[in-house]
Design a protein around this motif. Sequence first.
Motif, mmCIF file in Angstrom:
data_model
loop_
_atom_site.group_PDB
_atom_site.id
_atom_site.type_symbol
_atom_site.label_atom_id
_atom_site.label_comp_id
_atom_site.label_asym_id
_atom_site.label_seq_id
_atom_site.Cartn_x
_atom_site.Cartn_y
_atom_site.Cartn_z
ATOM 1 N N ILE A 117 0.861 -1.183 0.000
ATOM 2 C CA ILE A 117 0.000 0.000 0.000
ATOM 3 C C ILE A 117 0.896 1.232 0.000
ATOM 4 C CG2 ILE A 117 -1.781 1.233 1.299
ATOM 5 C CD1 ILE A 117 -2.716 -1.427 0.083
ATOM 6 N N HIS A 118 0.518 2.237 -0.794
ATOM 7 C CA HIS A 118 1.369 3.414 -0.987
ATOM 8 C C HIS A 118 0.566 4.698 -0.811
ATOM 9 C CE1 HIS A 118 4.566 0.902 -2.707
ATOM 10 N NE2 HIS A 118 3.545 0.145 -3.066
ATOM 11 N N PRO A 119 1.238 5.765 -0.372
ATOM 12 C CA PRO A 119 0.549 7.060 -0.258
ATOM 13 C C PRO A 119 0.207 7.602 -1.644
ATOM 14 C CG PRO A 119 2.888 7.321 0.212
ATOM 15 C CD PRO A 119 2.635 5.854 0.054
ATOM 16 N N LYS A 120 -0.976 8.142 -1.749
ATOM 17 C CA LYS A 120 -1.475 8.603 -3.037
ATOM 18 C C LYS A 120 -2.255 9.896 -2.836
ATOM 19 C CE LYS A 120 -3.822 6.557 -7.034
ATOM 20 N NZ LYS A 120 -4.524 5.384 -7.553
ATOM 21 N N ARG A 121 -2.269 10.748 -3.834
ATOM 22 C CA ARG A 121 -3.009 12.013 -3.796
ATOM 23 C C ARG A 121 -3.812 12.127 -5.085
ATOM 24 N NH1 ARG A 121 0.789 16.301 -2.289
ATOM 25 N NH2 ARG A 121 0.187 15.571 -0.220
ATOM 26 N N ALA A 122 -5.134 12.249 -4.934
ATOM 27 C CA ALA A 122 -6.015 12.352 -6.098
ATOM 28 C C ALA A 122 -6.459 13.788 -6.305
ATOM 29 C CB ALA A 122 -7.242 11.466 -5.918
ATOM 30 N N TYR A 123 -6.445 14.199 -7.551
ATOM 31 C CA TYR A 123 -7.072 15.445 -7.969
ATOM 32 C C TYR A 123 -8.422 15.040 -8.538
ATOM 33 C CZ TYR A 123 -7.829 19.935 -10.270
ATOM 34 O OH TYR A 123 -8.353 21.143 -10.660
ATOM 35 N N TYR A 124 -9.481 15.692 -8.101
ATOM 36 C CA TYR A 124 -10.818 15.324 -8.550
ATOM 37 C C TYR A 124 -11.592 16.562 -8.986
ATOM 38 C CZ TYR A 124 -12.178 16.962 -3.921
ATOM 39 O OH TYR A 124 -12.353 17.744 -2.796
ATOM 40 N N GLN A 125 -12.588 16.318 -9.848
ATOM 41 C CA GLN A 125 -13.429 17.412 -10.333
ATOM 42 C C GLN A 125 -14.798 16.865 -10.704
ATOM 43 O OE1 GLN A 125 -11.670 19.832 -13.394
ATOM 44 N NE2 GLN A 125 -13.648 20.522 -14.152
ATOM 45 N N ARG A 126 -15.818 17.603 -10.312
ATOM 46 C CA ARG A 126 -17.180 17.263 -10.713
ATOM 47 C C ARG A 126 -17.381 17.750 -12.144
ATOM 48 N NH1 ARG A 126 -22.860 18.466 -7.596
ATOM 49 N NH2 ARG A 126 -24.168 17.722 -9.299
ATOM 50 N N VAL A 127 -17.942 16.866 -12.991
ATOM 51 C CA VAL A 127 -18.089 17.140 -14.418
ATOM 52 C C VAL A 127 -19.484 16.692 -14.851
ATOM 53 C CG1 VAL A 127 -17.228 16.516 -16.713
ATOM 54 C CG2 VAL A 127 -15.631 16.753 -14.824
ATOM 55 N N THR A 128 -20.080 17.450 -15.742
ATOM 56 C CA THR A 128 -21.339 17.018 -16.354
ATOM 57 C C THR A 128 -21.025 16.444 -17.726
ATOM 58 O OG1 THR A 128 -22.587 18.714 -15.172
ATOM 59 C CG2 THR A 128 -23.645 17.732 -17.097
ATOM 60 N N GLY A 129 -21.429 15.192 -17.933
ATOM 61 C CA GLY A 129 -21.172 14.524 -19.194
ATOM 62 C C GLY A 129 -22.151 14.952 -20.271
ATOM 63 N N SER A 130 -21.860 14.556 -21.497
ATOM 64 C CA SER A 130 -22.755 14.876 -22.619
ATOM 65 C C SER A 130 -24.114 14.212 -22.439
ATOM 66 C CB SER A 130 -22.124 14.423 -23.938
ATOM 67 O OG SER A 130 -21.974 13.009 -23.939
ATOM 68 N N ASP A 131 -24.179 13.193 -21.576
ATOM 69 C CA ASP A 131 -25.431 12.502 -21.286
ATOM 70 C C ASP A 131 -26.249 13.196 -20.190
ATOM 71 O OD1 ASP A 131 -23.795 11.978 -19.123
ATOM 72 O OD2 ASP A 131 -23.790 9.807 -19.390
ATOM 73 N N GLY A 132 -25.736 14.339 -19.703
ATOM 74 C CA GLY A 132 -26.436 15.103 -18.671
ATOM 75 C C GLY A 132 -26.188 14.611 -17.257
ATOM 76 N N LYS A 133 -25.433 13.539 -17.084
ATOM 77 C CA LYS A 133 -25.149 12.988 -15.758
ATOM 78 C C LYS A 133 -23.940 13.686 -15.141
ATOM 79 C CE LYS A 133 -26.890 8.386 -16.889
ATOM 80 N NZ LYS A 133 -26.509 6.966 -17.056
ATOM 81 N N ALA A 134 -23.963 13.752 -13.807
ATOM 82 C CA ALA A 134 -22.828 14.312 -13.076
ATOM 83 C C ALA A 134 -21.855 13.184 -12.725
ATOM 84 C CB ALA A 134 -23.301 15.008 -11.809
ATOM 85 N N TYR A 135 -20.584 13.458 -12.935
ATOM 86 C CA TYR A 135 -19.525 12.499 -12.644
ATOM 87 C C TYR A 135 -18.453 13.183 -11.797
ATOM 88 C CZ TYR A 135 -21.487 9.891 -16.596
ATOM 89 O OH TYR A 135 -22.314 9.209 -17.443
ATOM 90 N N ILE A 136 -17.680 12.353 -11.115
ATOM 91 C CA ILE A 136 -16.476 12.842 -10.441
ATOM 92 C C ILE A 136 -15.300 12.157 -11.119
ATOM 93 C CG2 ILE A 136 -15.208 13.087 -8.286
ATOM 94 C CD1 ILE A 136 -17.929 12.629 -6.837
ATOM 95 N N VAL A 137 -14.504 12.952 -11.813
ATOM 96 C CA VAL A 137 -13.320 12.445 -12.513
ATOM 97 C C VAL A 137 -12.130 12.600 -11.578
ATOM 98 C CG1 VAL A 137 -11.831 12.683 -14.530
ATOM 99 C CG2 VAL A 137 -14.283 13.160 -14.728
ATOM 100 N N CYS A 138 -11.324 11.548 -11.480
ATOM 101 C CA CYS A 138 -10.155 11.566 -10.603
ATOM 102 C C CYS A 138 -8.903 11.163 -11.372
ATOM 103 C CB CYS A 138 -10.328 10.587 -9.447
ATOM 104 S SG CYS A 138 -11.779 10.867 -8.432
#
Length: 175
Positions: A148-169
Amino acid sequence: MSIHHSHARLFILLLATWLAALAPAARAADSAPDLADAQASSEAATHAIALLERTAAALAEDAAATLAAINAGQAPYRDPQDPTRYVFVYDMQLTIVAHYRHDLVGRNMKGVADADGKFYRDDILAGAKKAGKGWEDYHYSKPDAEGIHPKRAYYQRVTGSDGKAYIVCSAIYLD
């Protein structure tokens, strides 16, 4: 006061300011990783942000094709030269909707902790809802290493072309 004394005071003030500025840098140099590690970490973070932004734009343009490409492990969503560089996507219920690891796709991760007991995914969801984007630290397995290793995620809420909300990491390993 003579001009000579004014220059001396100015010199002392400048010298004191310069020494004060050097002191934290000297202390940090003693306790921080060397310059090459810092540059590598900075480069990795820059890459993670760029990869996330590219993925966000692709999701907004064609969500179905982008999610399929991520699930297939295709470049640019997974770097063929560096397996630690990839994106993954949650829906707003924390179900993984895109990841190169097929065993994770479809799994709901709400309330699932990392090896240290941190509910980082829940923190990512809260951050995405509140601020739209951010960074989150946690511990995770590494594709090219044991343990197991230390990790840092950058994330952003995005609205897809399908109108759904996603969190991209997009994340970086810190070791």
